[in-house]
Design an enzyme around this catalytic site. Structure first.
Site, PDB file in Angstrom:
ATOM      1  N   LYS A  87      11.673  33.690 -40.117  1.00 20.06           N
ATOM      2  CA  LYS A  87      11.198  32.274 -39.604  1.00 20.06           C
ATOM      3  C   LYS A  87      11.527  31.189 -40.828  1.00 20.06           C
ATOM      4  O   LYS A  87      11.300  31.516 -41.915  1.00 20.06           O
ATOM      5  CB  LYS A  87       9.785  32.573 -39.436  1.00 20.06           C
ATOM      6  CG  LYS A  87       9.128  31.689 -38.535  1.00 20.06           C
ATOM      7  CD  LYS A  87       7.632  32.018 -38.217  1.00 20.06           C
ATOM      8  CE  LYS A  87       6.946  31.026 -37.334  1.00 20.06           C
ATOM      9  NZ  LYS A  87       5.270  31.390 -37.238  1.00 20.06           N
TER      10      LYS A  87
HETATM   11  C1  E4P Z   1       3.397  30.494 -34.890  1.00 17.31           C
HETATM   12  O1  E4P Z   1       4.372  30.937 -35.110  1.00 17.31           O
HETATM   13  C2  E4P Z   1       2.780  29.238 -35.739  1.00 17.31           C
HETATM   14  O2  E4P Z   1       3.051  29.287 -37.210  1.00 17.31           O
HETATM   15  C3  E4P Z   1       1.354  29.141 -35.144  1.00 17.31           C
HETATM   16  O3  E4P Z   1       1.410  29.165 -33.854  1.00 17.31           O
HETATM   17  C4  E4P Z   1       0.807  28.020 -35.774  1.00 17.31           C
HETATM   18  O4  E4P Z   1      -0.501  27.803 -35.205  1.00 17.31           O
HETATM   19  P1  E4P Z   1      -1.643  26.814 -35.657  1.00 17.31           P
HETATM   20  O5  E4P Z   1      -1.086  25.209 -35.212  1.00 17.31           O
HETATM   21  O6  E4P Z   1      -2.786  27.040 -34.710  1.00 17.31           O
HETATM   22  O7  E4P Z   1      -1.860  26.946 -37.093  1.00 17.31           O
END
Ligand code: E4P
Length: 220
Positions: A87
């Site tokens: 990622k």
């Molecule tokens: C997932 O890949 C993201 O990092 C995550 O959904 C972010 O979510 P949040 O905005 O609730 O922190």
């Protein structure tokens, strides 16, 4: 549409897996910290545990913000298991890294996406997944689901193969709306997944079926 769970919590991952609907897992540094997973060794071991639990793709985020650091980290992450997806944030160095990972057959999830322009360049770099953050867009009084819809239109028109992974899901309606807007994948907290099941008429209907059965079968 694929369902990923957005957590580093092993119990929640198991619970979602037991439903039989889980296609993968996403994590981020905040979610790892929330579970108290600190230090590179522990972080890598924890990713390995998640990868043992699920067959589908598991996103593990790099911490570096420069090309060399991202590539170095990504190569290590990719050795953990074949289902690891690296990622990478949508910054200039991140785009370079995604291009490098693409050329070297390492799957990527381009994260922190808030605009169609960012989605365009991530797809050009060959990202496997693109993570637009619906909830955080909504928090700015804008429309996160519309962002998914616009990206889906662009990708379809231009024939990009990058899968749209709707992230920052805050409720069950987001999941349905993201699907209707053209998301290929949703990554959600467990509560948003199980929230899809809930309807008061289901509870009332089930209670009625069971009480009718009890009455009809009393003494039988
Ligand atoms: C997932 O890949 C993201 O990092 C995550 O959904 C972010 O979510 P949040 O905005 O609730 O922190």
């Amino acid at each position: 549409m694929k369902f990923f769970i957005d957590t580093a919590n092993l119990d929640q991952i198991k619970e979602a897996k037991d439903l039989g609907i889980l296609d993968g897992v996403t994590t981020n540094p905040s979610l790892m910290a929330k579970e108290g997973i600190v230090g590179q060794d522990n972080i890598l071991k924890h990713y390995a545990k998640i990868c043992e639990l699920v067959e589908g793709d598991v996103s593990a985020e790099v911490i570096s913000t420069d090309f060399d650091g991202m590539v170095k980290e990504g190569k290590i992450l990719a050795t953990i298991a074949p289902n690891i997806v690296v990622k990478v944030p949508i910054i200039k160095e991140g785009v370079k890294a995604i291009s490098w990972f693409t050329k070297n057959d390492i799957k990527t999830n381009c994260t922190l996406v808030f605009s169609v322009g960012q989605a365009l360049i991530a797809a050009k770099a060959g990202a496997t997944y693109l993570s637009p953050f619906i909830g955080r867009v909504d928090d700015t009084n804008w429309d996160g689901v519309q962002l998914i819809s616009d990206i889906a239109d662009l990708y379809q028109m231009q024939g990009f193969m990058t899968e749209i992974l709707a992230a920052s899901i805050r409720n069950s309606k987001h999941i349905v709306d993201a699907g209707l807007a053209g998301a290929d994948v949703v990554t959600c907290p467990l509560s948003s997944i199980t929230g899809l099941l809930k309807h008061p008429l289901t509870d009332i209907g089930l209670e009625k079926f069971l009480s009718d059965h009890r009455k009809a079968n009393a003494g039988a």
